[in-house]
Write an enzyme that holds these catalytic residues in place. Structure first.
Site, mmCIF file in Angstrom:
data_model
loop_
_atom_site.group_PDB
_atom_site.id
_atom_site.type_symbol
_atom_site.label_atom_id
_atom_site.label_comp_id
_atom_site.label_asym_id
_atom_site.label_seq_id
_atom_site.Cartn_x
_atom_site.Cartn_y
_atom_site.Cartn_z
ATOM 1 N N TYR A 1 0.833 -1.218 0.000
ATOM 2 C CA TYR A 1 0.000 0.000 0.000
ATOM 3 C C TYR A 1 0.870 1.272 0.000
ATOM 4 C CZ TYR A 1 -3.234 3.440 2.169
ATOM 5 O OH TYR A 1 -3.974 4.545 2.497
ATOM 6 N N GLY B 1 1.836 -7.920 -1.211
ATOM 7 C CA GLY B 1 1.818 -6.852 -2.213
ATOM 8 C C GLY B 1 1.256 -7.339 -3.546
ATOM 9 N N TYR C 1 3.937 -6.634 17.491
ATOM 10 C CA TYR C 1 4.086 -5.792 16.302
ATOM 11 C C TYR C 1 4.849 -4.508 16.660
ATOM 12 C CZ TYR C 1 2.994 -2.313 12.782
ATOM 13 O OH TYR C 1 3.103 -1.310 11.857
ATOM 14 N N ASN D 1 -2.223 6.826 11.507
ATOM 15 C CA ASN D 1 -3.088 5.950 10.696
ATOM 16 C C ASN D 1 -3.016 6.315 9.217
ATOM 17 O OD1 ASN D 1 -4.032 5.570 13.503
ATOM 18 N ND2 ASN D 1 -5.465 4.186 12.489
ATOM 19 N N HIS E 1 -8.399 -2.421 8.280
ATOM 20 C CA HIS E 1 -8.383 -0.990 8.579
ATOM 21 C C HIS E 1 -9.756 -0.351 8.407
ATOM 22 C CE1 HIS E 1 -4.011 -1.699 7.796
ATOM 23 N NE2 HIS E 1 -4.008 -1.138 8.983
ATOM 24 N N PHE F 1 -15.886 -1.092 17.079
ATOM 25 C CA PHE F 1 -15.261 -1.835 18.175
ATOM 26 C C PHE F 1 -15.204 -0.966 19.431
ATOM 27 C CE2 PHE F 1 -12.651 -4.170 14.713
ATOM 28 C CZ PHE F 1 -13.676 -5.082 14.497
ATOM 29 N N ARG G 1 -8.432 8.469 16.306
ATOM 30 C CA ARG G 1 -7.160 8.232 15.603
ATOM 31 C C ARG G 1 -6.806 9.446 14.744
ATOM 32 N NH1 ARG G 1 -7.196 4.930 18.752
ATOM 33 N NH2 ARG G 1 -6.821 2.689 18.639
HETATM 34 N N1 UFG Z 1 -12.197 -0.154 13.978
HETATM 35 C C1 UFG Z 1 -13.522 -0.447 14.118
HETATM 36 N N2 UFG Z 1 -14.062 -1.374 13.277
HETATM 37 C C2 UFG Z 1 -13.331 -2.023 12.322
HETATM 38 C C3 UFG Z 1 -11.957 -1.694 12.189
HETATM 39 C C4 UFG Z 1 -11.423 -0.750 13.042
HETATM 40 O O1 UFG Z 1 -14.223 0.093 14.980
HETATM 41 O O2 UFG Z 1 -13.890 -2.867 11.618
HETATM 42 C C5 UFG Z 1 -11.616 0.861 14.862
HETATM 43 C C6 UFG Z 1 -10.458 0.335 15.675
HETATM 44 O O3 UFG Z 1 -10.911 -0.255 16.856
HETATM 45 C C7 UFG Z 1 -9.646 1.600 15.887
HETATM 46 C C8 UFG Z 1 -9.917 2.456 14.648
HETATM 47 O O4 UFG Z 1 -11.090 1.884 14.069
HETATM 48 O O5 UFG Z 1 -10.125 2.284 16.997
HETATM 49 C C9 UFG Z 1 -8.804 2.396 13.635
HETATM 50 O O6 UFG Z 1 -8.487 1.032 13.405
HETATM 51 P P1 UFG Z 1 -7.500 0.564 12.261
HETATM 52 O O7 UFG Z 1 -7.422 -0.939 12.335
HETATM 53 O O8 UFG Z 1 -7.879 1.186 10.982
HETATM 54 O O9 UFG Z 1 -6.126 1.216 12.697
HETATM 55 P P2 UFG Z 1 -5.318 1.054 14.058
HETATM 56 O O10 UFG Z 1 -5.384 2.373 14.746
HETATM 57 O O11 UFG Z 1 -5.678 -0.134 14.837
HETATM 58 O O12 UFG Z 1 -3.903 0.674 13.435
HETATM 59 C C10 UFG Z 1 -2.947 1.581 13.055
HETATM 60 C C11 UFG Z 1 -2.054 0.912 12.003
HETATM 61 C C12 UFG Z 1 -1.418 -0.312 12.598
HETATM 62 C C13 UFG Z 1 -0.700 0.075 13.851
HETATM 63 C C14 UFG Z 1 -1.604 0.815 14.811
HETATM 64 C C15 UFG Z 1 -0.847 1.343 15.973
HETATM 65 O O13 UFG Z 1 -2.816 0.564 10.887
HETATM 66 O O14 UFG Z 1 -0.508 -0.852 11.657
HETATM 67 O O15 UFG Z 1 -2.206 1.917 14.175
HETATM 68 O O16 UFG Z 1 -1.646 1.376 17.105
HETATM 69 F F1 UFG Z 1 -0.242 -1.021 14.485
#
Ligand code: UFG
Length: 323
Positions: A11, A36, A140, A169, A188, A207, A220
């Protein structure tokens, strides 16, 4: 300039390859295609292979004199890293060490590393600046933190100059619509929300609604993929000008909640997006927002697309163009 982009079919890497090509660089992508996509590499030379393969690395470094290496290849799922830590330490740490040793053997001394907000763990204060303690809470985050430590040691030992860029993010897509986010499985938030808008998923699960945030959902800091590329480009200039090794947090400094992302996506797409409330996801901090001032002050970084609506609009254009 001759640049080796490891993970250039992913990505962020694929957007970077396009950026470097536009700037007139000679780009070589090295990617094992485990996640990829070959067709996402829109410019330069493509080599399919693994950084675990020392023979391949030494012949690559012998055949081309690289000015710098950008390293995007890693496993990125927090939950998976908890279940299979060995896989994360092998791929993200040991294989990166292999790459760095090949660089040392070839006397290539400039390295730009994809690090993450996950190296900070549970925030002690917010927004998170570079002085914030790094106490990762999952394999991670620890794997990325370990590489940051290795980079410091290698600078001391043999003069490797590196910039670690800690993404918050990563989101959005190439504004011209040629590239975008395509993870499998997708975890994501923004792509999942847009797939729900398109009817490719029945709903988006939120979530947790009981966080200590204004609307109860996690907050975020979403940063446009092109702005991440710009930061890499500036980090490369910094290293080419014999700048010192450094690390920067990359975010806009503005947090958006999961609910705000969904609301914005509904406005951008004009579709109603079905929402289902789900339990908290393990390991999610309530708020992760970057203080990105150092990158602005030291690298001259000025994000071009800080607006969430634009980030989602670009991701939506990409999503709609997908089969
Ligand atoms: N979320 C939902 N529903 C979903 C997916 C995500 O509510 O189906 C929420 C998550 O709980 C989180 C927010 O949306 O609160 C963002 O989630 P993402 O999975 O998009 O991103 P993250 O913040 O978990 O992850 C990012 C990077 C990771 C890294 C992390 C560091 O993508 O690689 O930040 O905390 F590890």
């Amino acid at each position: 300039m001759n640049i080796l982009v490891v993970g250039g079919a992913g990505y962020i890497g694929s957007h970077m390859v396009q950026w470097l090509d536009r700037e007139g660089c000679q780009v070589t992508t090295l990617d094992n295609l485990c996640s990829g996509h070959r067709e996402a590499v829109l410019a330069g030379r493509f080599v399919q292979g693994d950084i675990a393969d020392s023979g391949l690395l030494s012949s690559l470094f012998a055949s081309t004199r690289f000015d710098a290496v950008m390293h995007f290849a890693s496993f990125i799922q927090v939950g998976e890293s908890v279940a299979q830590p060995g896989m994360y330490y092998r791929n993200n740490v040991a294989h990166t060490l292999n790459l760095l040793e090949a660089m040392r053997a070839a006397d290539v001394r400039r390295f730009i590393f994809s690090s993450t907000a996950a190296t900070f763990g549970e925030p002690v204060y917010t927004p998170i600046d570079e002085a914030h303690p790094q106490r990762p809470i999952n394999p991670y985050g620890r794997s990325k933190w370990m590489v940051e430590q290795m980079l410091t040691d290698m600078d001391t030992a043999w003069g490797l100059k590196s910039v670690s860029l800690r993404y918050f993010n990563a989101a959005g897509a190439d504004p011209s619509g040629r590239l975008g986010e395509r993870h499998d499985p997708e975890t994501h938030l923004i792509p999942l929300v847009l797939q729900a808008a398109r009817g490719r998923r029945p709903h988006i699960s939120v979530f947790g609604r009981d966080y200590d945030t204004p609307d109860g959902t996690c907050v975020r800091d979403y940063i446009h993929i092109e702005d991440l590329c710009q930061a890499h480009w500036l980090a490369l200039q910094h290293l080419m000008q014999e700048g010192a090794s450094d690390a920067f947090n990359l975010g806009n400094g503005t947090g958006f909640s999961v609910q705000q992302v969904i609301d914005t996506a509904q406005r951008v797409t004009g579709r109603s997006i079905p929402v289902v409330n789900a339990p908290r996801r393990a390991g999610d901090p309530a708020v992760l927002v970057a203080d990105g001032r150092r990158a602005r002050e030291n690298l001259g970084w000025v994000p071009a697309y800080p607006d969430l609506q634009t980030i989602i609009a670009h991701a939506w254009a990409w999503e709609q163009g997908r089969a």
